[in-house]
Design a protein around this motif. Structure first.
Motif, PDB file in Angstrom:
ATOM      1  N   THR A  78       0.800  -1.223   0.000  1.00  0.00           N
ATOM      2  CA  THR A  78       0.000   0.000   0.000  1.00  0.00           C
ATOM      3  C   THR A  78       0.834   1.275   0.000  1.00  0.00           C
ATOM      4  N   GLN A  79       2.037   1.258   0.613  1.00  0.00           N
ATOM      5  CA  GLN A  79       2.800   2.495   0.761  1.00  0.00           C
ATOM      6  C   GLN A  79       3.959   2.616  -0.227  1.00  0.00           C
ATOM      7  N   VAL A  80       4.639   1.500  -0.487  1.00  0.00           N
ATOM      8  CA  VAL A  80       5.839   1.565  -1.325  1.00  0.00           C
ATOM      9  C   VAL A  80       5.423   1.665  -2.791  1.00  0.00           C
ATOM     10  N   GLN A  81       6.071   2.555  -3.531  1.00  0.00           N
ATOM     11  CA  GLN A  81       5.743   2.715  -4.947  1.00  0.00           C
ATOM     12  C   GLN A  81       6.035   1.426  -5.707  1.00  0.00           C
ATOM     13  N   PHE A  82       5.078   0.965  -6.482  1.00  0.00           N
ATOM     14  CA  PHE A  82       5.166  -0.281  -7.245  1.00  0.00           C
ATOM     15  C   PHE A  82       5.338  -1.510  -6.347  1.00  0.00           C
TER      16      PHE A  82
ATOM     17  N   TYR B  36      12.587   1.179 -14.282  1.00  0.00           N
ATOM     18  CA  TYR B  36      11.816   2.295 -13.732  1.00  0.00           C
ATOM     19  C   TYR B  36      11.058   1.902 -12.467  1.00  0.00           C
ATOM     20  N   PRO B  37      10.207   0.858 -12.495  1.00  0.00           N
ATOM     21  CA  PRO B  37       9.517   0.489 -11.245  1.00  0.00           C
ATOM     22  C   PRO B  37      10.480   0.059 -10.144  1.00  0.00           C
ATOM     23  N   ARG B  40      11.863   3.187  -8.524  1.00  0.00           N
ATOM     24  CA  ARG B  40      10.808   3.812  -7.713  1.00  0.00           C
ATOM     25  C   ARG B  40      10.562   3.001  -6.448  1.00  0.00           C
ATOM     26  N   PHE B  41      10.624   1.663  -6.566  1.00  0.00           N
ATOM     27  CA  PHE B  41      10.398   0.787  -5.415  1.00  0.00           C
ATOM     28  C   PHE B  41      11.451   1.009  -4.344  1.00  0.00           C
ATOM     29  N   PRO B  45       9.249   5.231   1.081  1.00  0.00           N
ATOM     30  CA  PRO B  45       8.136   6.172   1.205  1.00  0.00           C
ATOM     31  C   PRO B  45       8.426   7.156   2.341  1.00  0.00           C
TER      32      PRO B  45
END
Lengths: 361, 155
Positions: A78-82, B36-37, B40-41, B45
């Motif tokens: 839910t929080q981490v991108q991808f 790319y992903p 970003r990963f 966050p």
């Protein structure tokens, strides 16, 4: 002279890379109507590489521990991108890898590629298949959800049924008498350290053997080639075969990407040791044929426990299957009919029992 | 159709070049779409700053003259000092040199960093050793028995 040429020269001067490249340049792969079945091995390798990469990525955020494992996977999704995508790819790729590994095994069986001189390749491949199933079993617990909790309980309980060594084995796997956070810690260790180490070594051996011995030619084709040497067809490993393999990999990547994006893997409900097992609970599909077999055995057969009989029976079959090449001679004409019969039966038994397991209550 | 016969070698190379560009470009595009992903990963966050702008660092009854106490200010440590003459000082406890957590030394009447022997006075001024800048100072006031530390208001 470009920088790359200079670097290449420097290394070549010390390692004599030309010898290795020469080997690749001359390596050929046989062409016949059944060559396509060879691609499953390479596909399994690709999916394993994807598992390693996505697994390392998940390690950046995953916490092992009964009170944080579920939450950390939730956080990834839910929080981490991808994060949802990486986890979904890891789960889907695991399932596809087991599927392609089984397809690889059966194509080797039916093309008779396991016979002399490739007995060691077959045995290392079977060990890899068992280890891959161990990966599936240990990885399944890591999100610490209800289904995983009960699957692990049942799976380790089954190991505990084996006479004499069973109970100590179960305690070793669980890290105690019950499935707890200690089990999760152990499974995490097996999944990210023990199994990858062993599997990497075995893959290296397996690939070395394949490169060293070349790809097998099915007995029927071999006989024909011997009768008509002019009909023998081969292609170069590099670039011809490598490019075809790349195409197969693209197909796998396409299927994997679509599955992972369109059907993201569920997280389920956090495990709670003090709730009842949900109705309709089933193991992962690749254990279903064994699960269904065990369900069909009565609780007592003569004086032996049905469960014990089933587990020992399955282990014996797995052992004999691993020793398959040693039941057969080494000449194409010596093909034993009963082995083909047993293989066809095994394939249909597994497919049938899996479907039955899905439909059964 | 075969007026091209004499031009063929040239066409073959061009065609090969185009095919190679397609192949290489396709593989590069694939790798980029993987990368790319993944990148970003790997970016963590953002973590919500739990701190707010003020915190109860200690109870007045718990502090003795010529002593210091580390308290939690948001996600970072702060240092509350009661000097020998009874005034309170609050500083960031993160050393400006390489980020260790500093401590109050009653024997020196100074703030000291154990990692590289840097010292600051009780107002946070760097007075010896490697620290390049003073420690951030915070406002301190008493609210009943609570010693409340807050970020300095601008201006």
């Amino acid at each position: 002279m470009s920088v790359f040429t200079a670097i290449y020269r420097w290394i070549d001067d010390r390692l004599h890379l030309d010898d290795i490249l020469e080997f690749l340049r001359h390596k050929v792969v046989p062409i016949h109507s059944l060559s396509y079945w060879y691609f499953f091995g390479g596909m399994t390798l690709l999916l394993f590489i994807i598992q390693v990469i996505t697994g390392i990525l998940l390690l950046l955020y995953y916490h092992a521990g009964a009170s944080e494992a579920f939450e950390s996977v939730q956080y990834i999704m839910t929080q981490v991108q991808f994060g949802w995508l990486i986890r979904s790819i890891h789960s889907w790729s695991a399932n596809l890898m087991i599927l392609t590994a089984f397809a690889h095994m059966f194509s080797v069986v039916f093309l008779k590629a396991y016979r002399k001189p490739r007995e060691m390749t077959w045995v290392s491949g079977m060990l890899l298949l068992f280890l891959v199933m161990g990966f599936g079993f240990s990885g399944y617990l890591l999100p610490w959800n209800t289904l995983a909790f009960f699957a692990t309980k049942v799976g380790t309980e089954m190991a505990g049924q084996v006479p004499i060594v069973g109970h100590p084995l179960m305690v070793f796997l669980r890290g105690g008498d019950e499935v707890t956070g200690a089990t999760l810690t152990r499974f995490f260790g097996f999944h990210v350290a023990v199994l990858p180490g062993i599997v990497t070594v075995l893959i290296a051996i397996h690939l070395f053997l394949v490169l060293r011995q070349g790809m097998s030619v099915p007995p029927k084709v071999e006989l024909e080639w011997e009768a008509h040497p002019e009909s023998r067809k081969e292609m170069r490993f590099f670039p011809n075969f490598a490019l075809r393999e790349t195409m197969a990999w693209y197909v796998v990547i396409g299927i994997l990407g679509a599955l992972a994006a369109i059907f993201p893997w569920n997280l389920g409900v956090k495990a709670d040791p003090f709730i009842s097992a949900p109705a309709g609970i089933k193991p992962e599909w690749y254990f279903l044929f064994m699960f269904q077999t065990l369900k069909l055995i009565p609780s007592k057969v003569w004086f032996i426990d049905g469960e014990v009989l089933g587990i020992l029976g399955c282990s014996l079959v797995a052992l004999l299957w691993t020793l398959l090449p040693f039941f057969e001679g080494d000449k194409p004409s010596n093909t034993k009919r009963w082995i083909t019969g047993v293989s066809i039966f095994a394939l249909f038994y597994m497919i049938g029992m899996t479907i039955y397991g899905y439909l059964a209550k | 159709m075969c007026q091209c016969a004499e031009k063929q070698p040239h066409d073959e190379t061009t065609r090969r070049r185009v095919m190679e560009a397609f192949l290489g470009g396709g593989i590069l595009a694939t790798l980029a779409s993987f990368l790319y992903p993944v990148i970003r990963f790997m970016i963590p966050p953002p973590v919500a700053d739990l701190g707010g702008s003020e915190v109860v660092a200690a109870k007045a009854a718990d502090m003795k003259p010529n002593s210091g106490k580390i308290f939690r200010f948001g996600s970072r440590p702060g240092l509350l000092i009661m000097t020998a003459d009874g005034t309170y000082k609050a500083l960031s406890a993160t050393c400006t040199h390489l980020g260790c957590t500093v401590q109050y030394r009653p024997d020196m009447h100074e703030v000291w960093c154990a990692c590289h022997n840097g010292t600051y006075d009780v107002n946070g001024r760097n007075i010896s050793g490697p620290p390049p800048r003073p420690l951030d100072a915070y406002d301190v006031h008493l609210r009943g028995d609570d010693i409340v530390v807050s970020r300095k208001q601008e201006g």
